[in-house]
Design a protein around this motif. Structure first.
Motif, PDB file in Angstrom:
ATOM      1  N   GLU A   6       0.822  -1.203   0.000  1.00 51.60           N
ATOM      2  CA  GLU A   6       0.000   0.000   0.000  1.00 51.60           C
ATOM      3  C   GLU A   6       0.861   1.260   0.000  1.00 51.60           C
ATOM      4  O   GLU A   6       1.982   1.249   0.541  1.00 51.60           O
ATOM      5  CB  GLU A   6      -0.917   0.030   1.229  1.00 51.60           C
ATOM      6  CG  GLU A   6      -1.848  -1.153   1.382  1.00 51.60           C
ATOM      7  CD  GLU A   6      -1.248  -2.301   2.172  1.00 51.60           C
ATOM      8  OE1 GLU A   6      -2.000  -3.157   2.657  1.00 51.60           O
ATOM      9  OE2 GLU A   6      -0.003  -2.333   2.325  1.00 51.60           O
ATOM     10  N   SER A   7       0.318   2.320  -0.556  1.00 53.78           N
ATOM     11  CA  SER A   7       0.990   3.615  -0.544  1.00 53.78           C
ATOM     12  C   SER A   7      -0.055   4.714  -0.672  1.00 53.78           C
ATOM     13  O   SER A   7      -1.211   4.442  -0.981  1.00 53.78           O
ATOM     14  CB  SER A   7       2.008   3.718  -1.683  1.00 53.78           C
ATOM     15  OG  SER A   7       1.355   3.593  -2.937  1.00 53.78           O
ATOM     16  N   GLY A   9      -0.777   7.126   1.796  1.00 53.59           N
ATOM     17  CA  GLY A   9      -1.270   7.702   3.031  1.00 53.59           C
ATOM     18  C   GLY A   9      -0.547   8.995   3.384  1.00 53.59           C
ATOM     19  O   GLY A   9       0.415   9.395   2.726  1.00 53.59           O
ATOM     20  N   LEU A  20      -5.282   6.249  -2.115  1.00 52.84           N
ATOM     21  CA  LEU A  20      -4.415   5.142  -1.766  1.00 52.84           C
ATOM     22  C   LEU A  20      -4.256   4.199  -2.949  1.00 52.84           C
ATOM     23  O   LEU A  20      -5.183   4.035  -3.746  1.00 52.84           O
ATOM     24  CB  LEU A  20      -4.986   4.370  -0.577  1.00 52.84           C
ATOM     25  CG  LEU A  20      -5.320   5.173   0.673  1.00 52.84           C
ATOM     26  CD1 LEU A  20      -5.794   4.226   1.790  1.00 52.84           C
ATOM     27  CD2 LEU A  20      -4.160   6.012   1.128  1.00 52.84           C
ATOM     28  N   CYS A  22      -2.524   0.198  -4.064  1.00 53.78           N
ATOM     29  CA  CYS A  22      -2.026  -1.084  -3.573  1.00 53.78           C
ATOM     30  C   CYS A  22      -1.493  -1.858  -4.762  1.00 53.78           C
ATOM     31  O   CYS A  22      -2.264  -2.231  -5.658  1.00 53.78           O
ATOM     32  CB  CYS A  22      -3.133  -1.849  -2.871  1.00 53.78           C
ATOM     33  SG  CYS A  22      -2.700  -3.564  -2.447  1.00 53.78           S
ATOM     34  N   ARG A  38      -9.323  -1.235   7.464  1.00 46.02           N
ATOM     35  CA  ARG A  38      -8.546  -0.251   8.222  1.00 46.02           C
ATOM     36  C   ARG A  38      -8.543  -0.595   9.694  1.00 46.02           C
ATOM     37  O   ARG A  38      -9.418  -1.325  10.179  1.00 46.02           O
ATOM     38  CB  ARG A  38      -9.099   1.153   7.999  1.00 46.02           C
ATOM     39  CG  ARG A  38     -10.498   1.385   8.557  1.00 46.02           C
ATOM     40  CD  ARG A  38     -11.012   2.766   8.149  1.00 46.02           C
ATOM     41  NE  ARG A  38     -12.342   3.030   8.687  1.00 46.02           N
ATOM     42  CZ  ARG A  38     -13.056   4.117   8.415  1.00 46.02           C
ATOM     43  NH1 ARG A  38     -12.557   5.058   7.601  1.00 46.02           N
ATOM     44  NH2 ARG A  38     -14.254   4.271   8.954  1.00 46.02           N
ATOM     45  N   VAL A  93      -4.720   2.975  10.031  1.00 44.90           N
ATOM     46  CA  VAL A  93      -3.838   2.321   9.068  1.00 44.90           C
ATOM     47  C   VAL A  93      -4.737   1.593   8.079  1.00 44.90           C
ATOM     48  O   VAL A  93      -5.619   0.829   8.491  1.00 44.90           O
ATOM     49  CB  VAL A  93      -2.873   1.351   9.748  1.00 44.90           C
ATOM     50  CG1 VAL A  93      -2.003   0.656   8.700  1.00 44.90           C
ATOM     51  CG2 VAL A  93      -2.012   2.078  10.776  1.00 44.90           C
ATOM     52  N   TYR A  95      -5.245  -0.999   4.910  1.00 48.29           N
ATOM     53  CA  TYR A  95      -4.647  -2.174   4.293  1.00 48.29           C
ATOM     54  C   TYR A  95      -5.477  -2.608   3.089  1.00 48.29           C
ATOM     55  O   TYR A  95      -6.718  -2.578   3.149  1.00 48.29           O
ATOM     56  CB  TYR A  95      -4.625  -3.350   5.272  1.00 48.29           C
ATOM     57  CG  TYR A  95      -3.899  -3.123   6.564  1.00 48.29           C
ATOM     58  CD1 TYR A  95      -4.546  -2.590   7.668  1.00 48.29           C
ATOM     59  CD2 TYR A  95      -2.564  -3.489   6.697  1.00 48.29           C
ATOM     60  CE1 TYR A  95      -3.881  -2.397   8.865  1.00 48.29           C
ATOM     61  CE2 TYR A  95      -1.891  -3.306   7.892  1.00 48.29           C
ATOM     62  CZ  TYR A  95      -2.558  -2.764   8.968  1.00 48.29           C
ATOM     63  OH  TYR A  95      -1.896  -2.590  10.165  1.00 48.29           O
ATOM     64  N   GLN A 113       1.467  -4.207   4.303  1.00 46.65           N
ATOM     65  CA  GLN A 113       2.008  -3.646   5.546  1.00 46.65           C
ATOM     66  C   GLN A 113       1.215  -2.435   6.020  1.00 46.65           C
ATOM     67  O   GLN A 113       1.397  -1.962   7.131  1.00 46.65           O
ATOM     68  CB  GLN A 113       3.483  -3.254   5.342  1.00 46.65           C
ATOM     69  CG  GLN A 113       3.711  -1.904   4.669  1.00 46.65           C
ATOM     70  CD  GLN A 113       3.374  -1.872   3.199  1.00 46.65           C
ATOM     71  OE1 GLN A 113       3.121  -2.894   2.572  1.00 46.65           O
ATOM     72  NE2 GLN A 113       3.356  -0.678   2.621  1.00 46.65           N
ATOM     73  N   THR A 115      -0.800   1.512   5.130  1.00 42.78           N
ATOM     74  CA  THR A 115      -0.377   2.903   4.957  1.00 42.78           C
ATOM     75  C   THR A 115      -1.172   3.763   5.932  1.00 42.78           C
ATOM     76  O   THR A 115      -2.391   3.612   6.051  1.00 42.78           O
ATOM     77  CB  THR A 115      -0.534   3.369   3.500  1.00 42.78           C
ATOM     78  OG1 THR A 115       0.034   4.667   3.337  1.00 42.78           O
ATOM     79  CG2 THR A 115      -1.988   3.387   3.044  1.00 42.78           C
ATOM     80  N   GLN A 116      -0.499   4.643   6.633  1.00 41.77           N
ATOM     81  CA  GLN A 116      -1.119   5.443   7.693  1.00 41.77           C
ATOM     82  C   GLN A 116      -1.836   6.649   7.096  1.00 41.77           C
ATOM     83  O   GLN A 116      -1.259   7.405   6.296  1.00 41.77           O
ATOM     84  CB  GLN A 116      -0.065   5.919   8.688  1.00 41.77           C
ATOM     85  CG  GLN A 116      -0.604   6.793   9.804  1.00 41.77           C
ATOM     86  CD  GLN A 116      -1.438   6.023  10.814  1.00 41.77           C
ATOM     87  OE1 GLN A 116      -1.010   4.983  11.316  1.00 41.77           O
ATOM     88  NE2 GLN A 116      -2.622   6.533  11.115  1.00 41.77           N
TER      89      GLN A 116
END
Length: 121
Positions: A6-7, A9, A20, A22, A38, A93, A95, A113, A115-116
């Motif tokens: 994931e990216s 955030g 977001l 993934c 989440r 977070v 996912y 993993q 992303t916040q």
């Protein structure tokens, strides 16, 4: 082994937007239903949205319906979550996960993993 990354955030003010992404690998992405889930601080995993393998109409949790939009690009093995009108309670977070619905929150699903996402003024 399923790999999900994931990216996208970050920190955003209430009312703002984030998208977001993934990236999926090591499995046949276009044959699997996928979800976003989440986890807010101190809470368990919460299902957010799901989409079938063909990219049909997504299902959303009531808490995000009308504000979030899930999509996928099977040619790029990528899942997306467009989040608009963000609220402080969206802080978590996030996912991406294999499977549909609440299954994606269980130990049987694969998740990345995370992303916040922080929504704060």
């Amino acid at each position: 082994e399923v790999q999900l990354a994931e990216s996208g955030g970050g920190l955003v003010q209430p009312g703002g937007s984030l998208r977001l992404s993934c990236a999926a690998s090591a499995f046949t992405f276009n044959t699997r239903a996928m979800s976003w889930v989440r986890q807010a601080p101190g809470k368990g995993l919460e299902w957010v949205s799901s989409m079938n393998s063909a990219g049909g109409a997504p299902a959303y949790a009531d808490s995000v319906k009308g504000r979030f939009a899930m999509s996928r690009d099977n040619a790029k093995n990528t899942l997306y979550l467009q989040m608009n009108s963000l609220k402080t309670e969206d802080t978590a977070v996030y996912y991406c996960a294999t499977g549909w619905g609440v299954f994606a929150t269980t130990g049987a699903a694969s998740r990345g993993q995370g992303t916040q996402v922080n929504v704060s003024s």
